[in-house]
Write an enzyme that holds these catalytic residues in place. Structure first.
Site, PDB file in Angstrom:
ATOM      1  N   CYS A  55      48.355  56.796  63.773  1.00 57.99           N
ATOM      2  CA  CYS A  55      48.655  55.403  63.434  1.00 57.99           C
ATOM      3  C   CYS A  55      48.328  54.426  64.566  1.00 57.99           C
ATOM      4  O   CYS A  55      48.009  53.262  64.318  1.00 57.99           O
ATOM      5  CB  CYS A  55      50.120  55.276  63.029  1.00 57.99           C
ATOM      6  SG  CYS A  55      50.539  56.284  61.580  1.00 57.99           S
ATOM      7  N   CYS A  93      50.973  48.266  57.538  1.00 57.32           N
ATOM      8  CA  CYS A  93      51.327  49.523  56.864  1.00 57.32           C
ATOM      9  C   CYS A  93      52.848  49.655  56.768  1.00 57.32           C
ATOM     10  O   CYS A  93      53.551  49.757  57.779  1.00 57.32           O
ATOM     11  CB  CYS A  93      50.745  50.717  57.620  1.00 57.32           C
ATOM     12  SG  CYS A  93      51.135  52.306  56.853  1.00 57.32           S
ATOM     13  N   CYS A  96      44.971  53.066  64.052  1.00 51.21           N
ATOM     14  CA  CYS A  96      44.662  52.614  62.700  1.00 51.21           C
ATOM     15  C   CYS A  96      44.520  51.088  62.630  1.00 51.21           C
ATOM     16  O   CYS A  96      45.398  50.357  63.086  1.00 51.21           O
ATOM     17  CB  CYS A  96      45.753  53.063  61.737  1.00 51.21           C
ATOM     18  SG  CYS A  96      45.416  52.583  60.021  1.00 51.21           S
ATOM     19  N   GLU A 132      28.785  63.706  45.538  1.00 50.73           N
ATOM     20  CA  GLU A 132      30.092  63.351  44.981  1.00 50.73           C
ATOM     21  C   GLU A 132      30.699  64.517  44.200  1.00 50.73           C
ATOM     22  O   GLU A 132      31.902  64.758  44.266  1.00 50.73           O
ATOM     23  CB  GLU A 132      29.972  62.130  44.062  1.00 50.73           C
ATOM     24  CG  GLU A 132      29.671  60.828  44.795  1.00 50.73           C
ATOM     25  CD  GLU A 132      30.880  60.295  45.541  1.00 50.73           C
ATOM     26  OE1 GLU A 132      32.008  60.712  45.245  1.00 50.73           O
ATOM     27  OE2 GLU A 132      30.681  59.454  46.432  1.00 50.73           O
ATOM     28  N   CYS A 178      44.191  58.450  58.890  1.00 49.25           N
ATOM     29  CA  CYS A 178      45.379  58.561  58.028  1.00 49.25           C
ATOM     30  C   CYS A 178      45.396  59.950  57.400  1.00 49.25           C
ATOM     31  O   CYS A 178      45.375  60.122  56.187  1.00 49.25           O
ATOM     32  CB  CYS A 178      45.351  57.468  56.961  1.00 49.25           C
ATOM     33  SG  CYS A 178      46.922  57.220  56.104  1.00 49.25           S
ATOM     34  N   SER A 227      43.307  79.262  42.215  1.00 52.28           N
ATOM     35  CA  SER A 227      44.115  78.041  42.261  1.00 52.28           C
ATOM     36  C   SER A 227      45.533  78.274  41.757  1.00 52.28           C
ATOM     37  O   SER A 227      46.477  77.743  42.316  1.00 52.28           O
ATOM     38  CB  SER A 227      43.482  76.958  41.396  1.00 52.28           C
ATOM     39  OG  SER A 227      42.114  76.867  41.632  1.00 52.28           O
ATOM     40  N   LEU A 262      31.168  77.878  46.391  1.00 48.21           N
ATOM     41  CA  LEU A 262      31.786  76.542  46.457  1.00 48.21           C
ATOM     42  C   LEU A 262      33.030  76.435  45.575  1.00 48.21           C
ATOM     43  O   LEU A 262      33.887  75.591  45.806  1.00 48.21           O
ATOM     44  CB  LEU A 262      30.788  75.462  46.024  1.00 48.21           C
ATOM     45  CG  LEU A 262      30.148  74.600  47.115  1.00 48.21           C
ATOM     46  CD1 LEU A 262      29.373  73.466  46.475  1.00 48.21           C
ATOM     47  CD2 LEU A 262      31.202  74.040  48.058  1.00 48.21           C
ATOM     48  N   GLY A 263      33.096  77.260  44.531  1.00 46.12           N
ATOM     49  CA  GLY A 263      34.264  77.219  43.654  1.00 46.12           C
ATOM     50  C   GLY A 263      34.185  76.135  42.598  1.00 46.12           C
ATOM     51  O   GLY A 263      33.246  75.314  42.582  1.00 46.12           O
ATOM     52  N   TYR A 264      35.162  76.125  41.710  1.00 46.05           N
ATOM     53  CA  TYR A 264      35.185  75.177  40.580  1.00 46.05           C
ATOM     54  C   TYR A 264      33.794  75.082  39.938  1.00 46.05           C
ATOM     55  O   TYR A 264      33.141  74.036  39.965  1.00 46.05           O
ATOM     56  CB  TYR A 264      35.654  73.799  41.032  1.00 46.05           C
ATOM     57  CG  TYR A 264      37.131  73.713  41.319  1.00 46.05           C
ATOM     58  CD1 TYR A 264      38.058  74.346  40.491  1.00 46.05           C
ATOM     59  CD2 TYR A 264      37.610  72.985  42.393  1.00 46.05           C
ATOM     60  CE1 TYR A 264      39.419  74.267  40.756  1.00 46.05           C
ATOM     61  CE2 TYR A 264      38.969  72.898  42.654  1.00 46.05           C
ATOM     62  CZ  TYR A 264      39.864  73.552  41.831  1.00 46.05           C
ATOM     63  OH  TYR A 264      41.205  73.462  42.083  1.00 46.05           O
TER      64      TYR A 264
END
Length: 392
Positions: free
Chosen positions: A228, A237, A231, A68, A221, A332, A111-113
């Site tokens: 669509c 929608c 979907c 995550e 999406c 960024s 990976l950054g951040y």
DNA sequence: TACTCGTGGTT
DNA sequence: TAACCAAGAGT
């Protein structure tokens, strides 16, 4: 300030008890029967078309947590190799907790951040001390860990423990924005979108529902040219019904990126070593190593800039020699041009004046240190120069 | 609230 | 190709 009226966002599925005063709004809400249908069709679609991702094989909250954090603002394709490597390097929460920060940042390199890695490391140590090494299962405890906000907490708790916690990541935002044809940029309606995510969540199958709605956003999406016709939600929608799915979500306004020119020094000593410094923990690229340097002032030459910056930051005298490479890099919120020169140490002992640490290293040892991407390019340029000519 | 914080993919 | 965007959080 009046909130933009978005009646369709007033989903009511999780609040079956209402008084008669609310009834006037009913035609504008998502009726409970529609919510039930959305859940059923989404979960059915997920059973056929859901992605098979490495972290979905696991119920280990540590492994799911790692995934995550890595997935924040980062594409799945990029994360997968980092995730696999991470779990071999740090297979358990306690293994991560006892690791050196430098090891941790090295595993995150590219990976950054990088605050994500520093926070992950710090949170692992918190869990060892405050939760006896067991990843907490309560939302309040999870959200207190550094680097875990509401979306990441919901992602972990639903995936690891099947808890009924909603999420609102980029995929869900886009799906819901189109579902209700949100007439403003998503940032202007965060509270409403959270409310909708809560209302739609299938509390009997929160793990599958959250994974399913993210997969829908990622594979159907999509930001551009959503599929669509494939979907499961196209019947309900609002954007699709109005034919405006390609116009949503509405774009946020964004300022142009400023540009900085930087002078960078590759400082050699008589032992053939190079001087590198470790950036301070807070701020851009915190805790990573770099080649020292600084911003070129107006009217200043790159050579003069390098000599001045090295004197100010490290307290040593150098001579600035041959140009090595120019590296253009976009962060960024600004862009830089690194003007890199070979330099030679003349006098003085390097001091950590504007950084956390300085160190002389060989081109062989340098691989152990975590560097930002732009600096990795400099190291590669040094390697090529060494194997071809070699005169330093 | 608005700004900061990386890098790679994609158009 | 410059711009947009990606499983957001901290301050």
């Amino acid at each position: 300030m009046p909130r933009t009226p978005i009646n369709a966002l007033k989903a009511t599925a999780s609040q079956p008890q209402r008084n008669s005063l609310d009834r006037a709004d009913d035609r504008d809400r998502l009726p409970g029967s529609v919510v039930v249908n959305l859940r059923e069709t989404l979960l059915l679609w997920y059973g056929h078309f859901g992605r098979d991702l490495p972290w979905r094989q696991s119920r280990d909250p540590y492994a799911i947590w790692v995934s995550e954090i890595m997935l924040q603002q980062t594409q799945v394709k990029t994360v997968i190799p980092y995730y696999e490597r991470w779990l071999t390097l740090f297979p358990t929460l306690s293994a991560l907790a006892i690791a050196e920060q430098q090891q941790v940042l090295k595993a995150w390199e590219g990976l950054g951040y990088y605050a994500r890695a520093r926070n992950l490391h710090r949170a692992a140590q918190d869990i060892m001390l405050r939760h006896q090494g067991v990843f907490p299962a309560s939302p309040a405890d999870v959200m207190q860990l550094p680097g875990i906000g509401r979306t990441t907490a919901g992602g972990i708790l639903s995936a690891a423990f099947d808890q009924p916690m909603a999420i609102l990541d980029g995929n869900v935002k886009r799906v819901l924005t189109r579902l209700v044809a949100l007439p403003v940029p998503p940032k202007r309606a965060i509270a409403d979108l959270w409310q909708l995510s809560e209302a739609l969540l299938d509390r009997q199958q929160p793990r599958d529902f959250n994974q399913a709605i993210m997969d829908l956003g990622a594979t159907v999406c999509m930001p551009h040219q959503p599929l669509c016709s494939s979907c499961p939600w196209n019947g309900h929608c609002e954007a699709y019904n109005q034919g405006i799915q390609a116009e949503l979500p509405m774009a946020e306004t964004r300022a142009p990126l400023p540009h900085k020119s930087i002078g960078v020094a590759v400082i050699w000593n008589d032992q053939g070593q190079i001087l590198i410094d470790r950036r301070r923990q807070e701020g851009l690229l915190g805790g990573l190593w770099e080649f020292p340097g600084g911003k070129v002032e107006p009217g200043e030459t790159v050579e003069a800039c390098i000599q001045r910056e090295i004197r100010e930051e490290l307290g040593i005298e150098i001579t600035v020699g041959d140009h090595l490479i120019v590296v253009d890099h976009a962060y960024s919120h600004f862009r830089v041009t690194l003007n890199v020169h070979h330099c030679r140490h003349v006098s003085g002992e390097p001091q950590a004046i504007e950084c956390d640490e300085v160190r002389w290293v060989t081109l062989t040892d340098i691989d152990q240190y975590p560097f930002p991407k732009a600096n990795v390019q400099i190291i590669e340029a040094l390697r090529h120069g060494e194997t071809s000519t070699d005169h330093h």
